[in-house]
Design a protein around this motif. Structure first.
Motif, short mmCIF file in Angstrom:
data_model
loop_
_atom_site.label_atom_id
_atom_site.label_comp_id
_atom_site.label_asym_id
_atom_site.label_seq_id
_atom_site.Cartn_x
_atom_site.Cartn_y
_atom_site.Cartn_z
N LYS A 175 0.93 -0.98 0.11
CA LYS A 175 -0.11 0.00 -0.05
C LYS A 175 0.88 1.38 0.05
CE LYS A 175 -1.99 -1.05 3.73
NZ LYS A 175 -1.23 -2.46 4.32
N SER A 176 1.81 1.50 0.85
CA SER A 176 2.57 2.52 1.04
C SER A 176 3.40 2.67 -0.11
CB SER A 176 3.36 2.28 2.17
OG SER A 176 2.79 2.23 3.58
N THR A 177 3.90 1.57 -0.79
CA THR A 177 4.66 1.56 -1.86
C THR A 177 3.82 2.27 -2.97
OG1 THR A 177 5.97 -0.28 -1.23
CG2 THR A 177 6.21 0.20 -3.38
N CYS B 297 -2.94 10.10 1.98
CA CYS B 297 -2.77 9.82 3.32
C CYS B 297 -2.39 8.51 3.79
CB CYS B 297 -3.95 10.10 3.99
SG CYS B 297 -4.79 11.76 3.48
N ASP B 298 -1.38 8.19 4.51
CA ASP B 298 -0.73 6.96 4.89
C ASP B 298 -1.11 6.83 6.26
OD1 ASP B 298 0.34 4.48 4.93
OD2 ASP B 298 2.19 5.20 4.12
N GLU B 299 -2.03 5.98 6.52
CA GLU B 299 -2.65 5.66 7.95
C GLU B 299 -2.70 6.95 8.68
OE1 GLU B 299 -0.94 2.21 9.78
OE2 GLU B 299 -0.09 1.56 7.81
N PRO B 300 -3.34 7.78 8.19
CA PRO B 300 -3.54 9.30 9.12
C PRO B 300 -4.01 8.91 10.35
CG PRO B 300 -5.29 8.98 7.61
CD PRO B 300 -4.34 7.90 7.17
MG MG Z 1 2.59 1.02 4.86
#
Ligand code: MG
Ligand code: ATP
Lengths: 787, 258
Positions: B71-73, B187-190
C-alpha cells in the motif's frame, strides 16, 4: 554481549565518517604534542651530546696577552680539569666572488694534534698540517655560504699585510654552532668566517709567541662557575682580561639555548592548547553521537541490560576513534618530530643527531587521547542511562519548542520562515549551540596562533630593519679611532651620511645582579639608529644617563631613575655609576645605549669612535666595498639588507616549517569539528528535512536551510576565535620571553583573514559533504519511522 | 538464482496484450502494469506486481490490505516520492515514471499533499507557521488560517507541535497538506497513531476537504470500518490489487464505528 558487539561494529561502520573525523582531531592534537615535544627533547639531547663529546668549555675568557706559564698555573686550580690557551684574532678577509669585505676570526689550534677543549668535527678534508703557515680549516657555515671546498683560497690581512690562505678542511665546532660576529644580531655566514690555524703561524703573525689572548676552561662536574670566574678576573686583570664568562653567556650557546628554551615553551604550551581543544571537541562530538542513540539506550535498558553494560558499549565506541587517533597521532608525531629534529640539526649544523621520544610525554598523550574519548562517552551515557527507559524512549527534550526570545521581542513575524526555524533551533538548546560555537571558535583560535608566529617575525623585521636600523652599511674599526678617521669615511665612494658610534664591552651591576653586554654610544640627534618607547614612539637620546632595553632592565631589576654601576671591560677599564634615564622597547638583544659624547667623557676618550653608520648611494656600493676591503682600519662591514636576507633564509625558513605543520593540524581540526557538527545536525534534523522535501521543497532549498544554520554558527565562531586566539598569543608572549628575542603581541589582518578563510573552507568542504548526504536522503525511510 | 535481473522476472506487459480497457481521459492518475522490486543483495522483494489503476478527480479512495501488501509503496509512487521499477505512471499528461528528481519535486510542490501516520510537523515552527511553510511555496494557496479552519482548528494556532495533542498535530498536518490546494491528497494511515475519537475528528477533516475542495483523496488504513466513507475501496494483497468495490452510499465519519 556478542550481539552488542555486533551492534558496535555496525554503528561504527554507519558512523564511519564521523568517527574518522574524531580520530583525525585526536590525531592532530597528539601529533602536535609528540612533534613539538619530540623535537625539543631530541634537540636538547643532541646539543648535550655534542657539547660533551666535543668538550665544549665551561668558562671563556678573552684577554690582551698573557704568558703561557699563566695558563699552566690556572690548569692546576681546584675544580679546573682542563685549560686551552689560544690566540684568537679578528681580521679582514677577502673571499673569492664576494664584493663586500668579510671578517675572519682566526683561532689557534695546538702546534700538534687536536685541541683539548672545543674540539673540531672534521666534515671534509683535513686539519692544517703542523708547520704550515698558510693552511686553515674553515667553519662549515661559512664554507657552505661561499661554496668553498677544501683547496679553496682566501686572503686575510695578517698584521697589516694581505696573505693568502688555503682551506684544507671544513669543520664544525661546539663553540660556533651559531657563527655570529660580535655586535651582529643575525649570523651572516657569507661575511663572517671562523678559521682555525696552527698556533705557531698565528702567533708569529701577531707577535704572540709564548703567549695567549684567549683562555677556555673545563670544570669538574658540580663545580660552580661563578667563584672560578671571579678568581680568573682578578688573576687576569694585569694581563688585560676582558671579563671571564660562563658557558651560559657564551654567545653561540646562548642563541642555541634560547632557541631550545623557546622550543620547550612552544613545544609544551602550543601542543597543550591543541590537545585540550582536541579533547574538548572529541568529548563534544561523542556526547552528541551518544545522545542520538537515546532511544536505543532506552530499549537496551528495557530489555534488562544493566547500566554498566550499556556504558561499556558506548565507551568502546568512543575508544575506537580515540585509540585510532592516538596511534595515528603518535606515529605521525614521531615521524614529524624526527623530520623537525633533522631540520634543526641542519639549521644549527650539528654534526650528530640524537633522537628521543620521552616515554612520559607519549604516555601523557595517549592518556589524554583515550581519556578524552572515554570521558566524552561516559558523560553522554550517564545522562542517558540515568533516565527511566520509558522517558528515554521519547526524543530528547520532549518539551520541545516554547515561545522564546524571538516571540517575546515580536521579531518572529519579520523573519522569513526558514530564518525562524534556524533561530529557534539555535535558541532551543543554547548550551549545545554555545558548545558548537566554542568548538569552531577554538579551531579558529588555533589557526590564529599559527599565523601569529609569522606575524611576530614580520613585525620584528619591519621594526628592526626599517625603524631601528636605518643605515645602509655599518663599519667597525679595528680599534677605536679619532674623529679624523671618521671624517675620512666621507671620502669613500657613495657615502652620503656618516654617524660615528662607540661600542664598549661592559658589565652592568645593580644590587647583587650583573650582566655582560655592549654599551653603545650614539650621536645626539643621529638619525640612523633610533630607540622606541613601549608604544613604538621614537625617543630622543637624552644628554646623560643610560637607556636600557626593557628586558635588560628587568633582568637587572632596575627602573628609571635607579643608578647602576658600569664596569668597562677594555682599555683602562674605568668604572662609574650612571643613572638609568629610561627603559626602551627592544625586541632583540639586551643592550644599553647612551649619548656618545657623554660616554666619551666617561671613558676619558672624547671624540673616539668604534665605527660608523653610513648612508650609501647603492650605485656606488661595489666601489665602496672594494675600498673598504683594502682599508686596514676597517675590521668589519655589516650590510643590514644582507643580514635580513640571511635571516629570512634561516630563521624564517624553520619558522615556516613549524607554522606549516601547526597550520595543517589546526586546519584538520577545523574540518573535523565543522564536518561533525554538520553531520550531527543532519541526523538530528533529517526527519524535518525529509518532511520539507515531501512538501515539495527542492533539494537546494532544504540544503540551504541546514547550511544556513551551520553558516550562522561558523560566522559567529570566527570573531570569537579571533578573540580567543589573540588571548592565547598574549599568553605565549608572556611565556616565550628570553634574552635574545622577545615576541611582540601583534596579530595581523592577514592572520585573522587566514583563520577565517580556513574555517570558511572547512565549512565549505563540510557543506559539500552534507549536500551530497541530502541528495541521498531517503524520504520514505525517514517518514516511515517514528520520531 | 543470484544476479537474476528484474526484467527477466517481471513478465512482459500483459495489459496491452490482454487489451486493457481504453484509457479514461478525465482520470487524474493512470497506472499501467506498475512493478516495484527491491533488490537486497541476492534477494528480490516484489512490493508491487503489475498494478493497473485509474483514479478520478474528486474521488475518495480507501486502500485496504494486510501489512506488507504494498500500500505505502503504491502511495509513494503516486505522490512522486518513489519511482516504479517498471510500468507506466501518468498524472494527467505527465509521465511520472520517466520524471527526474527535479520534476518530481515540482510535481509534489504543485499537485500533491501528503499526510503520514507520524504527523511529521516541523517542531521548530508553530501550527500556523507549519501551514505557511506550504503556502509559501505554492502559487494559489488557501490562506493559512482558512486551511486550519477547514480541519476544525480555530485557536492554538501559535502553539508549537510539542504543545499540541496528536489529533491536533495530525489536523495541522492535513491543513498543511491541503493549504496549497493540491489536486491530490495522499494519506498513509492518518489515524494510525490516534484513538477512536481523535481519529474521527481527523477523518471528518479529510471528508470535509474532499467534499468542499473536490480533492482526489487516497487514504491507506488497516481499519476496514473506514472503508465505508470512501467512494471506492481498493484491496491489496501481495503487491497486487485483489479487489475493488464501489460504495453506493458513503457514510459520514460520525456514523462510523469500530
Ligand atoms: Mg505502509
Ligand atoms: N526499502 C525497502 N527495501 C526492501 N524492501 C522493502 C522496502 N520498502 C518496502 N519493502 C518491502 O516491500 C513490501 C511492501 O511494503 P509496503 O511498505 O508498501 O507495505 P504496506 O502495505 O504499506 O505495509 P504496512 O501496512 O505494514 O505499512 C514489503 O514486503 C516490504 O518488506
Amino acid at each position: 554481549m556478542a550481539v552488542l558487539d555486533r551492534k558496535l561494529g555496525r554503528d561504527a561502520r554507519a558512523l564511519l565518517g564521523q568517527l574518522i573525523a574524531v580520530a583525525l582531531v585526536v590525531a592532530c592534537g597528539i601529533a602536535t604534542w609528540v612533534t613539538m615535544r619530540g623535537a625539543y627533547a631530541s634537540l636538547l639531547l643532541t646539543r648535550n651530546a655534542y657539547y660533551r663529546e666535543y668538550r665544549f668549555a665551561d668558562i671563556f675568557c678573552p684577554l690582551k696577552r698573557a704568558p703561557d706559564a699563566l695558563a699552566a698555573r690556572i690548569a692546576h686550580w681546584p675544580g679546573v680539569t682542563a685549560v686551552e690557551a689560544r690566540v684568537v684574532e679578528d681580521v679582514n678577509l677577502s673571499v673569492p666572488g664576494l664584493a663586500e669585505p668579510a671578517t675572519a676570526r682566526l683561532i689557534s689550534l695546538p702546534a700538534q694534534g687536536a685541541p683539548r677543549l672545543n674540539a673540531l668535527y672534521l666534515r671534509a678534508g683535513r686539519l692544517p698540517e703542523p708547520g704550515r703557515a698558510d693552511e686553515v680549516a674553515a667553519s662549515e657555515a661559512f664554507a657552505a655560504a661561499n661554496q668553498l671546498r677544501p683547496g679553496a683560497s682566501l686572503a686575510a690581512v695578517l698584521h697589516g699585510k694581505w696573505q693568502s690562505l688555503r682551506v684544507t678542511g671544513i669543520v664544525l665546532s661546539p663553540e660556533y654552532v651559531y657563527e655570529i660576529r660580535g655586535g651582529d644580531i643575525f649570523p651572516d655566514n657569507r661575511r663572517f668566517a671562523v678559521l682555525w690555524m696552527r698556533r705557531p703561524a698565528l702567533a708569529a703573525a701577531f707577535r704572540m709567541e709564548g703567549a695567549f689572548n684567549d683562555l677556555s676552561l673545563a670544570l669538574a662536574p658540580g663545580v660552580a662557575p661563578q667563584p672560578v670566574i671571579a678568581r680568573l678576573d682578578r688573576q687576569l686583570e694585569p694581563w688585560g682580561g676582558l671579563g671571564a664568562y660562563a658557558r651560559a653567556d657564551q654567545i653561540s650557546n646562548r642563541f642555541l639555548s634560547d632557541e631550545i628554551a623557546q622550543d620547550r615553551v612552544t613545544g609544551t604550551w602550543v601542543p597543550l592548547i591543541f590537545l585540550a581543544v582536541a579533547a574538548l571537541l572529541v568529548d563534544m562530538v561523542l556526547t552528541r553521537l551518544v545522545l542520538m542513540q537515546r532511544g536505543q539506550i532506552a530499549i537496551l535498558k528495557a530489555f534488562g541490560y544493566g547500566n554498566g553494560a550499556v556504558a561499556a558499549h558506548y565507551v568502546k565506541l568512543a575508544l575506537l576513534p580515540a585509540l585510532g587517533g592516538t596511534a595515528l597521532g603518535i606515529g605521525v608525531g614521531a615521524w614529524f618530530a624526527h623530520g623537525l629534529t633533522r631540520i634543526y640539526a641542519g639549521f644549527f649544523r650539528l654534526p650528530l643527531l640524537r633522537f628521543r621520544l620521552e616515554p612520559a610525554a607519549l604516555l601523557l598523550a595517549a592518556g589524554i587521547g583515550l581519556a578524552a574519548g572515554a570521558v566524552g562517552a561516559l558523560l553522554a551515557v550517564r545522562g542517558a542511562v540515568a533516565l527511566a527507559p520509558a522517558e528515554a524512549m521519547r526524543p530528547e527534550a520532549p518539551a520541545g519548542f516554547r515561545p522564546g526570545l524571538l516571540e517575546r521581542l515580536g521579531l518572529a513575524g519579520w523573519l522569513p520562515l526558514n530564518a525562524r526555524m534556524v533561530a529557534r533551533n539555535l535558541q532551543r538548546r543554547p548550551g549545545k549551540s554555545a558548545l558548537n560555537l566554542l568548538a569552531v571558535a577554538s579551531a579558529a583560535a588555533l589557526l590564529v596562533v599559527c599565523g601569529y608566529f609569522l606575524d611576530a617575525v614580520n613585525y620584528f623585521i619591519a621594526l628592526q630593519f626599517q625603524q631601528v636600523q636605518r643605515e645602509d652599511v655599518t663599519v667597525s674599526f679595528e680599534r677605536p679611532l679619532s674623529a679624523a678617521a671618521v671624517h675620512d669615511l666621507f671620502h669613500l665612494p657613495g657615502v652620503g651620511r656618516v654617524e660615528p658610534f662607540r661600542a664598549v664591552p661592559v658589565r652592568l651591576r645593580f644590587a647583587h645582579r650583573d650582566y655582560r653586554t655592549v654599551l653603545l654610544g650614539q650621536a645626539a640627534g643621529g638619525e640612523m639608529r633610533r630607540v622606541f618607547d613601549a608604544n613604538r614612539r621614537v625617543l630622543p637620546l637624552p644628554g646623560s644617563g643610560l637607556l636600557l632595553g626593557d628586558a635588560l632592565a628587568e633582568r637587572l631589576g632596575v627602573h628609571t631613575g635607579d643608578v647602576v654601576s658600569v664596569e668597562v671591560l677594555e682599555g683602562r677599564r674605568p668604572v662609574w655609576r650612571e643613572r638609568v634615564a629610561r627603559t626602551v622597547y627592544e625586541m632583540l638583544g639586551m643592550r644599553a645605549t647612551m649619548d656618545s659624547a657623554a660616554l666619551g667623557r666617561r671613558l676619558g676618550e672624547p671624540g673616539v669612535a668604534s665605527g660608523a653608520y653610513l648612508k650609501v648611494d647603492a650605485r656606488a656600493a661595489p666601489a665602496l666595498y672594494a675600498q673598504l676591503k683594502r682599508n686596514p682600519v676597517i675590521n668589519a662591514v655589516t650590510v643590514p639588507a644582507v643580514e635580513l636576507a640571511g635571516f629570512r633564509e634561516t630563521m624564517a625558513q624553520s619558522l615556516w616549517i613549524s607554522t606549516f605543520v601547526l597550520g595543517l593540524f589546526a586546519a584538520i581540526i577545523a574540518v573535523g569539528v565543522i564536518y561533525n557538527g554538520g553531520r550531527i545536525a543532519l541526523s538530528e534534523r533529517g526527519r524535518e528535512l525529509a518532511s520539507l522535501r515531501v512538501l515539495g521543497f527542492t533539494r537546494a532549498e532544504v540544503t540551504r536551510l541546514l547550511l544556513g544554520e551551520q553558516a550562522l554558527l561558523t560566522a559567529a565562531a570566527v570573531p570569537l576565535g579571533w578573540l580567543a586566539g589573540f588571548g592565547w598569543c598574549a599568553l605565549l608572549v608572556l611565556t616565550l620571553r628570553n634574552d635574545t628575542f622577545r615576541l611582540p603581541l601583534v596579530v595581523s589582518r592577514a592572520t585573522l583573514a587566514f583563520a577565517a578563510a580556513v574555517v570558511a573552507a572547512a565549512a565549505a568542504a563540510s557543506a559539500l559533504f552534507l549536500r551530497s548526504r541530502i541528495r541521498h536522503l531517503d524520504l520514505i525511510e525517514v517518514l516511515k519511522s517514528r520520531e | 538464482m543470484a544476479g537474476t535481473g528484474s526484467s527477466d522476472t517481471i513478465p512482459r506487459d500483459r495489459s496491452a496484450a490482454a487489451g486493457a480497457p481504453p484509457a479514461d481521459p478525465s482520470a487524474v492518475f493512470r497506472l499501467r502494469d506498475v512493478w516495484k522490486v527491491y533488490r537486497m543483495g541476492e534477494v528480490e522483494v516484489f512490493a508491487l506486481r503489475g498494478v493497473s489503476l485509474e483514479l478520478q478527480p474528486g474521488e475518495f479512495v480507501v486502500l485496504l490490505g494486510p501489512s506488507g501488501s504494498g500500500k505505502s509503496t503504491l502511495l509513494n509512487i503516486l505522490g512522486g516520492l518513489d519511482q516504479p521499477t517498471r510500468g507506466e505512471v501518468r498524472y494527467r499528461d505527465h509521465v511520472l515514471a520517466a520524471a527526474d528528481e527535479r520534476e518530481l519535486t515540482r510535481f509534489r510542490r504543485e499537485h500533491v499533499g501528503f499526510v503520514f501516520q507520524f504527523f511529521n510537523l516541523i517542531p521548530s515552527l508553530t501550527a500556523l507557521e507549519n501551514v505557511e511553510l506550504a503556502t509559501e511555496i505554492s502559487e494559489h494557496p488557501l490562506p493559512p488560517r482558512e486551511a486550519l479552519e477547514l480541519v476544525g482548528l480555530h485557536e492554538r494556532l501559535d502553539h508549537f507541535p510539542a504543545q499540541m495533542s496528536g489529533g491536533e498535530q495530525q489536523r495541522v498536518a492535513i491543513a498543511r497538506a491541503v493549504a496549497k490546494r493540491p489536486e491530490v491528497l495522499l494519506c498513509d494511515e492518518p489515524t494510525g497513531s490516534l484513538d477512536f475519537a481523535t481519529g474521527k475528528l481527523v477523518l471528518e477533516a479529510l471528508e470535509g476537504i474532499n467534499r468542499e475542495l473536490r480533492t482526489l483523496t487516497v487514504v491507506i488504513t488497516h481499519n476496514a470500518a473506514i472503508a465505508a466513507m470512501g467512494d471506492r475501496v481498493l484491496r491489496m494483497g501481495s503487491g497486487a490489487i485483489v479487489g475493488e468495490q464501489r460504495n453506493p452510499v458513503k457514510l459520514a465519519p460520525a456514523a462510523l464505528s469500530w
